[in-house]
Design an enzyme around this catalytic site. Structure first.
Site, mmCIF file in Angstrom:
data_model
loop_
_atom_site.group_PDB
_atom_site.id
_atom_site.type_symbol
_atom_site.label_atom_id
_atom_site.label_comp_id
_atom_site.label_asym_id
_atom_site.label_seq_id
_atom_site.Cartn_x
_atom_site.Cartn_y
_atom_site.Cartn_z
ATOM 1 N N HIS A 83 0.838 -1.195 0.000
ATOM 2 C CA HIS A 83 0.000 0.000 0.000
ATOM 3 C C HIS A 83 0.878 1.253 0.000
ATOM 4 O O HIS A 83 2.050 1.202 0.376
ATOM 5 C CB HIS A 83 -0.908 0.016 1.235
ATOM 6 C CG HIS A 83 -1.394 -1.330 1.647
ATOM 7 N ND1 HIS A 83 -2.103 -2.151 0.798
ATOM 8 C CD2 HIS A 83 -1.264 -2.018 2.825
ATOM 9 C CE1 HIS A 83 -2.399 -3.282 1.434
ATOM 10 N NE2 HIS A 83 -1.887 -3.229 2.657
ATOM 11 N N GLY A 502 25.433 21.822 18.283
ATOM 12 C CA GLY A 502 25.602 21.349 16.918
ATOM 13 C C GLY A 502 25.500 22.500 15.951
ATOM 14 O O GLY A 502 25.174 23.636 16.326
ATOM 15 N N GLY A 505 20.779 23.965 11.825
ATOM 16 C CA GLY A 505 20.047 23.036 10.973
ATOM 17 C C GLY A 505 20.260 21.581 11.310
ATOM 18 O O GLY A 505 19.850 20.700 10.545
ATOM 19 N N SER A 506 20.881 21.308 12.454
ATOM 20 C CA SER A 506 21.148 19.910 12.814
ATOM 21 C C SER A 506 19.966 19.250 13.513
ATOM 22 O O SER A 506 19.995 18.045 13.761
ATOM 23 C CB SER A 506 22.388 19.830 13.708
ATOM 24 O OG SER A 506 22.215 20.602 14.890
ATOM 25 N N GLY A 507 18.918 20.027 13.851
ATOM 26 C CA GLY A 507 17.720 19.443 14.454
ATOM 27 C C GLY A 507 17.568 19.689 15.938
ATOM 28 O O GLY A 507 16.711 19.079 16.583
#
Length: 707
Positions: A83, A502, A505-507
């Site tokens: 699916h 960090g 943009g590393s989260g």
């Protein structure tokens, strides 16, 4: 695809679709209840499982050319178990955006690729408890329950309208008697009686007309208040993702469309409809006078309708263009006012003015096109009206000359015809308003039909302790966007102080948004004290989590109101204690009004550091068990930061604290430091432990800051 039968993609699809509709789901529980033989969810068991989650599901067969008319996302069911979720259809480009359950990534399929996978079976999904369900969808049908709710008032309006129409029927008959009887026989006594009777009719007609307008305005105002209150409540209940994916100006422009609906409800359109409904009474009397003249009036009505129908699609397109340009102007204006310091500092006012002039010219041109087309429409209506009048005059005169109609009957007929044609002309002339309202309802529906954060059926758990667990977290902001967090596994103990560092943009910030349940992960669980946040009441959670961001917004209230925002009845002592911890008490005491000082819009009356310290006090005042500092001290001067760091021991006592920082000196005393890179945890340990590894990312970042 051969391996699809080995993995239950139906269960994974149910988890994703439930999370999309903000419905809590426990995959293990679903598997235990509905996958009794361990072979995976079949179609019947999948539908039962979805219904157990209060999802509204329906299996249908659709040809490919009909897929752009269904509500998405939807589950494409395949017999082999492979699916996939259909999220978007672009008929112009013949492309299909799907979420591949096997690859766990979005894919864009060409027409031929999609045809090879699609077997004709699709499952439509909606939330029963949210506005995404069909019964709750905001469109013109939304007003039907509102009308039923206030049916007593509308029945009163109908009764008044009946009497108004009867009075409107009596007046032409009086004129007929005067023309055919009184003038011919010089009946002064009859004239006096008719004059008195007509005066009474006029007085009652004025009173009833005013009463109808009052009753109607009263009822529509109540509907307006109900809609406005519903709109604001719904707007505040929308998830963060709604606001992050739209410009502020777009949202403001859509909310302002409520004014168009309000003007339509309180205008003459609906009363004209009521007048038109009673026109059959006039037609019966007019037919008695002259069938030929009545047929002329009857045949003119389709002409009015046909002209309006011809104009309306073009008018709607031009109104849509006008709205889009207005939304662009609104967004640009909000952006310009918000960024006024940057605009002035960079001396780019001429550039911004040029952009505004171009956008404004486009909006004015779009508005002019609407006005021109509306004028053409109105003149067309006038042309039909004048043509019918000329035909009636010519034909009526022939009938009077031939003796088939008296002069009084002709005058009475024309007065009755005016009672029918007048509301028709009014409706035709306000057709532009109706088209505008149609667009307004559609635009407002973008807000009201967007699913809110789900509170129904969520668990309001006891006071939290502060244990946080990330288990196999995978997250992206949109189905077609890159993965932000990938396979995150992290345990944070109660009372632990954690630093997260960090590259940009590393989260890092995304991780804390999951703790606040602003988003639900695509895969995995976020647990607090062992409770899955997907099952928890967001309000219960957020009341116990304090958050300080890099750019905090203060409301245009006093300092004490801003600090005690979540609990306005809080004692002054608690507010002052929180302000002292945040290093804000000293500067607040020096202000003329002290804690009663109004900070201005978004805290414009304070410096950046002062706003930040008040925001820290606001986060501390409720004594949260979990405290998040997301670059909270980056905007502070060294003296203010020193006060915060000096009080950090008191701030952290009895709390789980998460500190996100680019300035590594801020987190060097943390119990543990988490280093993130490209959405993954690459290192963790204490400050000295991480520095002992010279090749580590933390050592590299620390060396850069030391240099």
């Amino acid at each position: 695809m051969d391996s699809c039968h080995k993995i239950d993609y139906g269960l994974y699809a149910l988890e994703i679709l439930a999370q999309y509709h903000n419905v809590s789901v426990n995959p293990e529980e679903i598997k235990h209840r509905f996958d009794t033989d361990g072979t995976g969810l079949g179609l019947t068991s999948w539908l039962l499982a979805a219904k157990s989650l209060e999802l509204k599901v329906k299996q249908v067969k659709k040809t490919i050319d009909r897929l752009n008319f269904i509500s998405l996302p939807a589950l494409v069911w395949r017999e082999d178990g492979c699916h996939f979720i259909l999220t978007k259809v672009s008929k112009e480009a013949n492309r299909y955006l799907i979420f591949d359950l096997e690859q766990r990534n979005p894919r864009v399929l060409e027409q031929s690729e999609f045809e090879a996978l699609y077997q004709g079976h699709i499952i439509l999904i909606a939330s029963r408890s949210s506005v995404t369900g069909k019964l709750a969808k905001f469109d013109f049908t939304w007003f039907i329950p509102a009308i039923i709710k206030y049916r007593k008032i509308f029945i009163e309006t109908l009764v008044v309208s009946v009497f108004l129409q009867l009075f409107a029927l009596i007046t032409p008959l009086f004129f007929q008697v005067v023309m055919d009887k009184v003038l011919v026989h010089r009946g002064f006594s009859t004239l006096n009686v008719i004059t008195v009777a007509l005066s009474v009719v006029v007085v009652f007609e004025i009173i009833l007309s005013g009463l109808r307008t009052y009753i109607f305005a009263h009822s529509t105002s109540r509907i307006d208040v109900e809609l406005g209150a519903k709109l604001f409540r719904h707007l505040l209940a929308l998830p963060i993702s709604y606001f992050e994916s739209r410009r502020v100006g777009d949202t403001v422009a859509r909310v302002r469309e409520l004014d168009q609906i309000r003007n339509f409800l309180t205008g003459q359109a609906l009363t004209s409809v009521l007048d038109l409904l009673f026109s059959f009474i006039f037609f019966a009397v007019m037919w008695y006078y002259s069938p030929k003249l009545t047929l002329v009036i009857l045949f003119s009505l389709p002409c009015y309708a046909a002209w309006s129908v011809f104009i309306s699609p073009i008018l709607r397109r031009r109104l849509d263009d006008k709205f889009s340009r207005n939304a662009d102007n609104q967004s640009f204006l909000v952006e310009s006012v918000t960024a006024i310091n940057t605009i002035k500092a960079m001396a780019v006012s001429p550039q911004m003015t040029n952009i505004w002039d171009k956008q404004l010219a486009g909006y004015v041109a779009a508005g002019f096109k609407v006005t021109v087309l509306a004028t053409i429409g109105q003149q067309g209506i006038q042309l039909i009206q004048k043509t019918v009048m000329i035909i009636n005059l010519w034909l009526g005169a022939h009938l009077v000359i031939s003796g088939d109609l008296s002069i009084g009957q002709l005058i009475a007929f024309n007065m009755l015809a005016g009672q029918i044609v007048a509301p028709v002309i009014r409706l035709a002339q306000i057709w532009q308003d109706f088209q505008q309202v149609g667009i307004s309802v559609t635009r407002l529906g973008d807000v009201l039909n967007s699913p809110t954060e789900s509170y129904h059926g969520k668990l309001a758990l006891p006071e939290i302790n502060g244990d946080i667990t990330f288990r196999n977290i995978r997250f992206r902001y949109k189905p077609d966007s890159p993965v932000i967090l990938d396979n995150i596994n992290l345990s944070i103990k109660q009372g632990e102080v954690i630093g997260i560092v960090g590259r940009s943009g590393s989260g890092k910030s995304t991780l804390t948004k999951l703790i606040q349940r602003f988003y639900i992960p695509e895969n995995g669980q976020v647990l607090i004290d062992g409770h899955d946040l997907a099952l928890a009441d967001p309000n219960w959670l957020r009341r116990q989590v304090g958050v300080v961001l890099q750019d905090n917004v203060l409301l245009n209230r006093s300092i004490i109101d801003n600090i005690s925002l979540a609990n306005p009845g809080m004692s002054v002592e608690k507010v002052i204690y929180a302000a002292k911890l945040a290093g804000a008490h000293d500067f607040i005491s020096e202000l003329r009004e002290g804690y009663n000082t109004i900070v201005g819009e978004q805290g414009a009356g304070l410096s950046g550091g002062q706003r930040q310290r008040i925001a820290i006090a606001r986060a501390l005042v409720n004594n949260p068990k979990i405290l998040i500092f997301d670059e909270a001290t980056s905007a502070l001067d060294y003296e203010s930061e020193h006060v915060i760091m000096r009080n950090m021991h008191k701030i952290c006592k009895g709390r789980t604290v998460i500190i996100i920082a680019h300035r590594l000196s801020t987190v060097k005393n943390a119990d543990r430091i988490i280093v993130m890179e490209k959405g993954k945890i690459v290192e963790q340990g204490k400050h000295k432990e991480l520095l002992s590894e010279p090749e580590s990312l933390y050592s590299y970042l620390y060396q850069l800051q030391s240099d």
